[in-house]
Motif scaffolding. Structure first.
Motif, PDB file in Angstrom:
ATOM      1  N   SER A  24     -19.889 -31.251  -5.393  1.00  0.00           N
ATOM      2  CA  SER A  24     -21.011 -32.735  -5.293  1.00  0.00           C
ATOM      3  C   SER A  24     -20.675 -33.399  -6.795  1.00  0.00           C
ATOM      4  N   GLY A  25     -20.474 -33.220  -7.884  1.00  0.00           N
ATOM      5  CA  GLY A  25     -20.261 -33.882  -8.815  1.00  0.00           C
ATOM      6  C   GLY A  25     -19.117 -34.155  -9.204  1.00  0.00           C
ATOM      7  N   LEU A  26     -18.263 -32.864  -9.016  1.00  0.00           N
ATOM      8  CA  LEU A  26     -16.399 -33.402  -9.722  1.00  0.00           C
ATOM      9  C   LEU A  26     -15.704 -34.074  -8.520  1.00  0.00           C
ATOM     10  N   SER A  27     -15.915 -33.849  -6.990  1.00  0.00           N
ATOM     11  CA  SER A  27     -15.241 -34.778  -6.329  1.00  0.00           C
ATOM     12  C   SER A  27     -16.087 -35.948  -6.799  1.00  0.00           C
ATOM     13  N   LEU A  28     -17.598 -36.618  -6.343  1.00  0.00           N
ATOM     14  CA  LEU A  28     -17.864 -38.211  -7.154  1.00  0.00           C
ATOM     15  C   LEU A  28     -16.491 -38.230  -7.967  1.00  0.00           C
ATOM     16  N   LEU A  29     -16.442 -37.411  -9.308  1.00  0.00           N
ATOM     17  CA  LEU A  29     -15.845 -38.110 -10.262  1.00  0.00           C
ATOM     18  C   LEU A  29     -14.796 -38.520 -10.367  1.00  0.00           C
ATOM     19  N   GLN A  30     -13.824 -38.227  -8.833  1.00  0.00           N
ATOM     20  CA  GLN A  30     -12.275 -38.044  -8.797  1.00  0.00           C
ATOM     21  C   GLN A  30     -12.102 -39.440  -8.565  1.00  0.00           C
ATOM     22  N   GLY A  31     -11.101 -39.849  -9.284  1.00  0.00           N
ATOM     23  CA  GLY A  31     -10.722 -41.115  -9.107  1.00  0.00           C
ATOM     24  C   GLY A  31     -11.836 -41.762 -10.481  1.00  0.00           C
ATOM     25  N   ALA A  32     -12.407 -41.715 -10.658  1.00  0.00           N
ATOM     26  CA  ALA A  32     -13.555 -42.463 -11.660  1.00  0.00           C
ATOM     27  C   ALA A  32     -13.188 -43.383 -13.533  1.00  0.00           C
ATOM     28  N   SER A  33     -11.879 -42.249 -13.678  1.00  0.00           N
ATOM     29  CA  SER A  33     -11.450 -42.502 -15.145  1.00  0.00           C
ATOM     30  C   SER A  33     -10.491 -44.152 -14.627  1.00  0.00           C
ATOM     31  N   GLN A  34     -10.312 -44.757 -13.407  1.00  0.00           N
ATOM     32  CA  GLN A  34      -9.177 -45.986 -12.894  1.00  0.00           C
ATOM     33  C   GLN A  34     -10.357 -46.987 -12.632  1.00  0.00           C
ATOM     34  N   MET A  35     -11.872 -47.326 -12.732  1.00  0.00           N
ATOM     35  CA  MET A  35     -13.500 -47.695 -12.431  1.00  0.00           C
ATOM     36  C   MET A  35     -13.279 -48.663 -13.579  1.00  0.00           C
ATOM     37  N   THR A  36     -14.208 -49.478 -13.768  1.00  0.00           N
ATOM     38  CA  THR A  36     -14.411 -50.632 -14.129  1.00  0.00           C
ATOM     39  C   THR A  36     -15.398 -49.444 -15.613  1.00  0.00           C
ATOM     40  N   VAL A  37     -15.466 -49.808 -16.287  1.00  0.00           N
ATOM     41  CA  VAL A  37     -16.090 -49.014 -17.888  1.00  0.00           C
ATOM     42  C   VAL A  37     -17.751 -49.223 -16.948  1.00  0.00           C
ATOM     43  N   PRO A  38     -18.212 -50.435 -16.322  1.00  0.00           N
ATOM     44  CA  PRO A  38     -19.787 -50.347 -15.995  1.00  0.00           C
ATOM     45  C   PRO A  38     -19.864 -49.474 -15.041  1.00  0.00           C
ATOM     46  N   VAL A  39     -18.809 -49.380 -13.262  1.00  0.00           N
ATOM     47  CA  VAL A  39     -19.424 -48.469 -12.515  1.00  0.00           C
ATOM     48  C   VAL A  39     -18.729 -47.318 -13.025  1.00  0.00           C
ATOM     49  N   ARG A  40     -18.277 -46.848 -13.362  1.00  0.00           N
ATOM     50  CA  ARG A  40     -18.026 -45.685 -14.509  1.00  0.00           C
ATOM     51  C   ARG A  40     -19.047 -44.858 -14.965  1.00  0.00           C
ATOM     52  N   LYS A  41     -19.540 -45.781 -15.983  1.00  0.00           N
ATOM     53  CA  LYS A  41     -20.326 -45.162 -16.344  1.00  0.00           C
ATOM     54  C   LYS A  41     -21.472 -44.676 -15.656  1.00  0.00           C
ATOM     55  N   ILE A  42     -21.835 -45.435 -14.755  1.00  0.00           N
ATOM     56  CA  ILE A  42     -22.807 -44.989 -13.877  1.00  0.00           C
ATOM     57  C   ILE A  42     -22.174 -43.521 -13.121  1.00  0.00           C
ATOM     58  N   VAL A  43     -21.307 -43.707 -12.157  1.00  0.00           N
ATOM     59  CA  VAL A  43     -20.866 -42.621 -11.732  1.00  0.00           C
ATOM     60  C   VAL A  43     -20.758 -40.832 -11.982  1.00  0.00           C
ATOM     61  N   VAL A  44     -20.663 -41.260 -13.960  1.00  0.00           N
ATOM     62  CA  VAL A  44     -20.271 -40.535 -14.907  1.00  0.00           C
ATOM     63  C   VAL A  44     -22.068 -39.476 -14.953  1.00  0.00           C
ATOM     64  N   SER A  45     -23.060 -40.662 -14.912  1.00  0.00           N
ATOM     65  CA  SER A  45     -24.593 -40.643 -15.125  1.00  0.00           C
ATOM     66  C   SER A  45     -25.133 -39.747 -14.266  1.00  0.00           C
ATOM     67  N   ILE A  46     -24.984 -40.486 -12.529  1.00  0.00           N
ATOM     68  CA  ILE A  46     -24.712 -39.516 -12.332  1.00  0.00           C
ATOM     69  C   ILE A  46     -24.359 -38.254 -12.445  1.00  0.00           C
ATOM     70  N   ALA A  47     -23.563 -37.806 -12.375  1.00  0.00           N
ATOM     71  CA  ALA A  47     -22.121 -36.904 -11.833  1.00  0.00           C
ATOM     72  C   ALA A  47     -22.997 -35.586 -13.238  1.00  0.00           C
ATOM     73  N   ALA A  48     -23.203 -36.412 -14.074  1.00  0.00           N
ATOM     74  CA  ALA A  48     -24.211 -35.801 -15.335  1.00  0.00           C
ATOM     75  C   ALA A  48     -25.569 -35.019 -14.538  1.00  0.00           C
ATOM     76  N   VAL A  49     -26.070 -35.599 -13.770  1.00  0.00           N
ATOM     77  CA  VAL A  49     -27.769 -35.598 -13.240  1.00  0.00           C
ATOM     78  C   VAL A  49     -27.072 -34.459 -12.366  1.00  0.00           C
ATOM     79  N   ILE A  50     -26.253 -34.215 -11.463  1.00  0.00           N
ATOM     80  CA  ILE A  50     -25.711 -33.005 -10.428  1.00  0.00           C
ATOM     81  C   ILE A  50     -25.462 -32.475 -11.042  1.00  0.00           C
ATOM     82  N   LEU A  51     -24.671 -32.242 -12.142  1.00  0.00           N
ATOM     83  CA  LEU A  51     -24.219 -31.443 -12.610  1.00  0.00           C
ATOM     84  C   LEU A  51     -26.023 -30.234 -13.423  1.00  0.00           C
ATOM     85  N   GLY A  52     -25.516 -31.237 -14.309  1.00  0.00           N
ATOM     86  CA  GLY A  52     -27.149 -30.758 -14.716  1.00  0.00           C
ATOM     87  C   GLY A  52     -27.787 -30.065 -14.311  1.00  0.00           C
ATOM     88  N   SER A  53     -28.249 -30.324 -13.299  1.00  0.00           N
ATOM     89  CA  SER A  53     -29.442 -30.465 -11.870  1.00  0.00           C
ATOM     90  C   SER A  53     -29.027 -29.172 -11.163  1.00  0.00           C
TER      91      SER A  53
END
Length: 382
Positions: A24-53
């Motif tokens: 769930s976390g790793l597939s969500l992050l696919q292509g994240a580095s090509q997103m705008t910085v604000p969107v990337r921050k949100i996606v990375v935060s969600i992925a961190a919660v998923i992987l940490g949880s």
């Protein structure tokens, strides 16, 4: 020391939870580095919660399957701290690989941080046990941390060495096995003794409450897994949604093509002879190559960058290179085809380079690999 064992069903469930969270976390992050910085921050935060949880849930699902001859409970505050520890460590690791230039050193550092977080979460969670006291020696703790860091570094290398669908799947197994193995490596070096306060202790949080929390976490992770799986499958199947990065509603279909002659060296190419297809709104549209700043490989397909838009193209990067032919486009990297007319500046690194696109917010820069550096510099007139 007390004798203990593990319920095999809970052991299997804990591994499943780790794999679900990893995918769930790793597939969500696919292509994240090509997103705008604000969107990337949100996606990375969600992925961190998923992987940490996922790390936390795996640990406590396994702990619910721990069978001891005495009752035991967990302190709710320490249990919460252990969950937040896992999320914060994963967040820091993901920030390192998704912001700034991604290098092998950064990938390894992220693995060290993730591994430290997994082991730290385990021992913090264990310290919250009541009525039954866990004990371990320094060498045992060092061994658990070392194993955790080594496995996590391998997992990050697989996941971020190359961002393809295959690597996402392999990275999922790497993440799941790392979390699962660290828990049981640490448990193998742990002993348990009965607390002196056992007779008069009133539990602040029963195992039933913990089971409720873990079940809720597992449910949320399963939902994330299903959503990520749908997106992942559409990417593999070539659906327009594979563009999760694409869809260009601001670009109208190219009903009228204006011939553009571009001279490079001794060649002049009419770019109007070839139009590039892209998928949007369940239809296939076409865009003039002269409007495209760069083309990036996305598995068996590509993403077109034009101004602020990212468009899903059914061509592979090799097919795009062949169909577009000579002219302003040049392969700067195995994953990038660049329109030199849109390059506004170039920066030379140690043994590679970077092309910048000030007029293309969707893709401000593109890497130039060492093997293609001389050709790109020559085409740029350097």
């Amino acid at each position: 020391m007390l004798d203990y064992s593990h319920n095999h069903l809970f052991v299997l469930a804990s591994l499943t939870i780790a794999l679900i969270a990893g995918f769930s976390g790793l597939s969500l992050l696919q292509g994240a580095s090509q997103m705008t910085v604000p969107v990337r921050k949100i996606v990375v935060s969600i992925a961190a919660v998923i992987l940490g949880s996922g790390i936390w849930s795996m640990h406590f699902v396994a702990m619910l399957g721990l069978e001891l001859p005495v009752a035991y409970y967990f302190d709710p505050l320490i249990t919460l701290i252990s969950a937040l520890t896992a999320i914060l460590f994963m967040g820091l690791a993901l920030l390192i690989v998704h912001f700034g230039t991604r290098t092998r050193a950064k990938i390894m550092l992220a693995g060290v941080i993730m591994g430290s977080g997994i082991a730290a979460m385990h021992y913090i969670g264990m310290s919250g046990m009541e009525l039954c006291v866990p004990s371990y020696t320094v060498p045992q703790v060092v061994m658990a941390f070392a194993a955790s860091i080594a496995l996590s570094m391998a997992s990050f290398q697989v996941s971020y060495g190359h961002r393809s669908a295959r690597n996402i799947v392999l990275g999922t197994f790497g993440f799941g096995i790392a979390v699962f193995a660290v828990h049981f490596i640490a448990m193998a070096g742990t002993g348990f003794t009965q607390s002196a306060a056992h007779a008069t202790f009133v539990p602040p949080m029963s195992r039933g409450v913990l089971a409720f929390g873990v079940t809720l976490s597992a449910f949320v992770l399963s939902g994330s897994f299903l959503l990520s799986g749908v997106t992942f499958a559409t990417r593999l199947g070539g659906s327009p949604e594979a563009g999760a990065v694409s869809s260009g509603p601001d670009l109208e279909p190219a009903d009228e093509i204006v011939p553009v002659a571009v001279a490079h060296g001794e060649e002049a190419v009419q770019l109007s002879e070839c139009r590039i297809p892209y998928e949007s709104d369940s239809r296939t549209h076409f865009i003039n190559p002269s409007s495209v700043s760069a083309i990036r490989a996305e598995g068996h397909y590509t993403v077109l960058y034009s101004g602020e838009s990212k468009l899903f193209c059914p061509w592979s990067i090799s097919e795009a290179e062949t169909r577009i032919g000579a002219g302003p486009f040049v392969r700067t990297h195995r994953s990038y085809l660049v329109n030199l007319d849109h390059v506004t500046s170039f920066e030379r690194k140690k043994d590679n380079g970077v092309c910048y696109f000030e007029q293309t917010p969707a893709l401000p820069k593109v890497p130039v690999s060492r093997s293609r550096l001389a050709d790109v510099r020559n085409r740029l007139g350097m």
